[in-house]
Design a protein around this motif. Structure first.
Motif, mmCIF file in Angstrom:
data_model
loop_
_atom_site.group_PDB
_atom_site.id
_atom_site.type_symbol
_atom_site.label_atom_id
_atom_site.label_comp_id
_atom_site.label_asym_id
_atom_site.label_seq_id
_atom_site.Cartn_x
_atom_site.Cartn_y
_atom_site.Cartn_z
ATOM 1 N N ASP A 4 5.754 2.586 2.849
ATOM 2 C CA ASP A 4 4.784 1.605 2.355
ATOM 3 C C ASP A 4 4.257 0.759 3.508
ATOM 4 O O ASP A 4 4.943 0.549 4.517
ATOM 5 C CB ASP A 4 5.429 0.658 1.336
ATOM 6 C CG ASP A 4 5.629 1.297 -0.024
ATOM 7 O OD1 ASP A 4 5.175 2.441 -0.211
ATOM 8 O OD2 ASP A 4 6.236 0.643 -0.890
ATOM 9 N N GLN A 30 -8.674 -1.409 0.507
ATOM 10 C CA GLN A 30 -8.750 -0.216 -0.339
ATOM 11 C C GLN A 30 -10.151 -0.005 -0.888
ATOM 12 O O GLN A 30 -10.354 0.120 -2.102
ATOM 13 C CB GLN A 30 -7.736 -0.304 -1.490
ATOM 14 C CG GLN A 30 -6.266 -0.295 -1.059
ATOM 15 C CD GLN A 30 -5.814 1.008 -0.458
ATOM 16 O OE1 GLN A 30 -5.895 1.171 0.751
ATOM 17 N NE2 GLN A 30 -5.346 1.916 -1.266
ATOM 18 N N SER A 31 -11.125 -0.006 0.009
ATOM 19 C CA SER A 31 -12.530 0.250 -0.354
ATOM 20 C C SER A 31 -13.022 -0.721 -1.430
ATOM 21 O O SER A 31 -13.754 -0.333 -2.345
ATOM 22 C CB SER A 31 -12.697 1.694 -0.826
ATOM 23 O OG SER A 31 -12.320 2.603 0.192
ATOM 24 N N ALA A 55 -11.108 -2.465 -3.610
ATOM 25 C CA ALA A 55 -10.248 -2.623 -4.789
ATOM 26 C C ALA A 55 -9.621 -4.007 -4.840
ATOM 27 O O ALA A 55 -9.274 -4.516 -5.910
ATOM 28 C CB ALA A 55 -9.146 -1.559 -4.787
ATOM 29 N N PHE A 82 0.865 -1.176 0.000
ATOM 30 C CA PHE A 82 0.000 0.000 0.000
ATOM 31 C C PHE A 82 0.903 1.228 0.000
ATOM 32 O O PHE A 82 1.679 1.432 0.926
ATOM 33 C CB PHE A 82 -0.896 0.003 1.236
ATOM 34 C CG PHE A 82 -1.878 -1.132 1.258
ATOM 35 C CD1 PHE A 82 -3.112 -1.012 0.665
ATOM 36 C CD2 PHE A 82 -1.556 -2.338 1.871
ATOM 37 C CE1 PHE A 82 -4.020 -2.058 0.691
ATOM 38 C CE2 PHE A 82 -2.445 -3.384 1.895
ATOM 39 C CZ PHE A 82 -3.684 -3.251 1.297
ATOM 40 N N ARG A 83 0.782 2.017 -1.044
ATOM 41 C CA ARG A 83 1.626 3.205 -1.218
ATOM 42 C C ARG A 83 0.711 4.419 -1.328
ATOM 43 O O ARG A 83 0.201 4.735 -2.403
ATOM 44 C CB ARG A 83 2.493 3.038 -2.463
ATOM 45 C CG ARG A 83 3.554 4.097 -2.667
ATOM 46 C CD ARG A 83 4.554 3.617 -3.713
ATOM 47 N NE ARG A 83 5.294 2.437 -3.249
ATOM 48 C CZ ARG A 83 5.867 1.554 -4.076
ATOM 49 N NH1 ARG A 83 5.757 1.697 -5.396
ATOM 50 N NH2 ARG A 83 6.516 0.519 -3.566
ATOM 51 N N GLY A 84 0.470 5.059 -0.184
ATOM 52 C CA GLY A 84 -0.512 6.139 -0.178
ATOM 53 C C GLY A 84 -1.883 5.578 -0.491
ATOM 54 O O GLY A 84 -2.365 4.651 0.167
ATOM 55 N N ASP A 85 -2.518 6.105 -1.530
ATOM 56 C CA ASP A 85 -3.831 5.626 -1.939
ATOM 57 C C ASP A 85 -3.740 4.519 -2.980
ATOM 58 O O ASP A 85 -4.761 4.027 -3.460
ATOM 59 C CB ASP A 85 -4.661 6.784 -2.526
ATOM 60 C CG ASP A 85 -5.000 7.823 -1.467
ATOM 61 O OD1 ASP A 85 -5.088 7.431 -0.296
ATOM 62 O OD2 ASP A 85 -5.162 8.998 -1.826
ATOM 63 N N ARG A 86 -2.514 4.117 -3.354
ATOM 64 C CA ARG A 86 -2.323 3.116 -4.401
ATOM 65 C C ARG A 86 -2.144 1.729 -3.806
ATOM 66 O O ARG A 86 -1.555 1.555 -2.739
ATOM 67 C CB ARG A 86 -1.105 3.449 -5.260
ATOM 68 C CG ARG A 86 -1.249 4.673 -6.135
ATOM 69 C CD ARG A 86 0.074 4.932 -6.836
ATOM 70 N NE ARG A 86 0.500 3.761 -7.601
ATOM 71 C CZ ARG A 86 1.791 3.474 -7.825
ATOM 72 N NH1 ARG A 86 2.753 4.221 -7.323
ATOM 73 N NH2 ARG A 86 2.096 2.405 -8.544
ATOM 74 N N LEU A 87 -2.655 0.734 -4.532
ATOM 75 C CA LEU A 87 -2.442 -0.664 -4.189
ATOM 76 C C LEU A 87 -1.495 -1.237 -5.240
ATOM 77 O O LEU A 87 -1.812 -1.257 -6.434
ATOM 78 C CB LEU A 87 -3.770 -1.420 -4.202
ATOM 79 C CG LEU A 87 -3.707 -2.909 -3.877
ATOM 80 C CD1 LEU A 87 -3.346 -3.110 -2.421
ATOM 81 C CD2 LEU A 87 -5.046 -3.573 -4.180
#
Length: 453
Positions: free
Chosen positions: A205, A373-374, A376, A187-192
């Motif tokens: 991360d 991630q909601s 994802a 998990f990098r900020g909002d990115r998967l």
């Protein structure tokens, strides 16, 4: 939003708040309750139908019209009644059932047998949920999530990475993890990010790691470069939750002292957990706390089973200098008052159960799923049956897309991460990491065994 029909057995804190939430969302809710005062509260405060009676009796379930309901929720404080009601409700035509249980270690060892015997779609233990949350708190910022799979044989942990982590300093393929562990995502900020073997994590991360329960602690220590011992932990109260927390701390380099007021219970704990330092005494006795040098403890946990005793013991621990204090409170509605009285962490087992049930409903009644991630991505548990397309083939033959990772296989007592030449077998339990766009592929390769509706 499509309206669903729910039947809730038990109007205690968990049942009342479930009924309130579901009715406010516009669903049809029926509540079964034995206590007249609680039944009256439902009638006065909620838009829900009330049946006064014992939900473990078929006639009461029929009166509540469980046949065809989308979900039957047995959430009383009586494990046996909840299990019996689940079985009867399913036989009477309920599509799905959720059973709340108090027992933790028993459920971890025999979850599958309980689910099959009592036809429960989701079994949850307040003890397991509470212990996981407490251990997360004790472990500090590194471990931010713990989930159990495969009847407790596999754990999923999300850990924060610093610049000292080998996952940051080396490509993932060069980091020598145990053979039953795998980094499935970053998990990098909002990115998967789905990493390949040549990738490195970045400072900041969060790594999502699947591993066998017996090795997860060593893996976590290694990837977080965390060598600090957990230190001294004092547990006030020899309740079942206190015992389960003590057992979970056994492998975390912690020196654990447990204070129990009942002499007989203290003797039982000392005999069953010989490595544990058990004191017979009252955790609200300031003289005892000072005599045992409790102020030197890194963590103090109050789980006596009585909110007032937990509050008093926690405040006394703070008074003598313990900086990290955690307390359990059964009455969740008063937890904000506790925080005003002292700088302590407060957890409510009932609130944790409520959150888990709500997550199950929000995830479309899918058990053994962790949503990330909601939505994802998800982590899913599947047991392969003979007709599964994935049974009898190797990973190399299957060629799953990058959005599907077969993270862990449990075969009997063996837990391992499958490689390209490994062949999956009927009866294997697999833990899958799946991105949302690949869910349809998972349903084809790893179909769940459907229950008759």
């Amino acid at each position: 939003m499509e309206m669903s029909r729910y039947v809730v057995m038990g109007a205690g804190e968990v049942g009342f708040h479930l009924a309130r939430t579901l009715s406010h969302e516009g669903h049809s809710v029926t509540v079964i309750e034995t206590a007249p005062a609680r039944a009256q509260r439902i009638e006065e405060e909620l838009d829900a139908r009330v049946i006064e009676g014992d939900g473990s009796r078929l006639g009461v379930l029929e009166e509540a019209q469980v046949a065809g309901c989308d979900l039957f929720l047995a959430v009383t404080s009586d494990d046996q009644a909840n299990l019996a009601a689940s079985l009867l409700a399913k036989r009477a035509g309920a599509r799905r059932s959720v059973v709340r249980m108090g027992a933790g270690s028993e459920l971890l060892r025999h979850r599958k047998a309980y689910q099959q015997t009592f036809d429960a779609d989701l079994l949850l233990s307040t003890q397991v949920l509470t212990t996981s949350r407490i251990i997360n708190c004790f472990r500090g910022f590194d471990t931010t999530a713990v989930e159990y799979f495969a009847e407790g044989k596999v754990q999923l942990r999300k850990v924060a990475l610093s610049e000292e982590s080998p996952l940051v300093r080396q490509p993932l393929s060069e980091v020598e993890l145990s053979p039953d562990s795998l980094v499935v995502a970053l998990f990098r900020g909002d990115r998967l990010v789905i990493p390949s073997g040549g990738d490195r994590a970045e400072v900041g991360d969060d790594a999502l790691i699947l591993a066998g329960t017996e090795s997860i602690r060593d893996v976590e220590r290694m990837v977080t470069a965390q060598n600090q011992r957990l230190g001294d932990v004092v547990i006030a109260g020899g309740s079942r939750t206190g015992q389960m927390v003590a057992q979970a701390l056994a492998g975390l380099d912690a020196r654990v002292t447990l204070i129990e007021r009942d002499r007989s219970r203290a003797g039982e704990l000392a005999a069953s957990l010989p490595w544990l330092h058990v004191l017979h005494g009252d955790a609200t006795d300031l003289a005892l706390l000072r005599a045992e040098r409790v102020e030197e403890a890194r963590y103090f946990l109050a789980v006596t089973g009585f909110d007032e005793s937990n509050l008093m013991a926690s405040l006394l621990a703070q008074e003598i200098g313990v900086s990290n204090v955690v307390a359990l409170v059964d009455r969740a509605e008063t937890s904000h008052l506790w925080r005003r009285l002292g700088l302590m962490q407060v957890f409510s087992p009932r609130s944790l159960a409520l959150d888990r049930i709500q997550e199950y409903i929000d995830n479309g009644y899918r058990a053994n799923i962790v949503s990330l991630q909601s939505g994802a991505a998800q982590v899913i548990e599947r047991t392969l049956h003979a007709a599964s397309p994935a049974a009898g083939v190797t990973l190399a033959e299957m060629k799953p897309p990058r959005g599907i990772i077969v993270g862990t296989v449990v075969r009997g007592d063996k837990v391992f991460v499958p490689r390209g030449k490994d062949r999956l077998e009927a009866g294997d339990m697999v833990i899958l990491f799946v991105q949302d766009e690949e869910m349809s592929t998972v349903r084809l390769l790893f179909p769940a065994i459907e229950r008759p509706s």
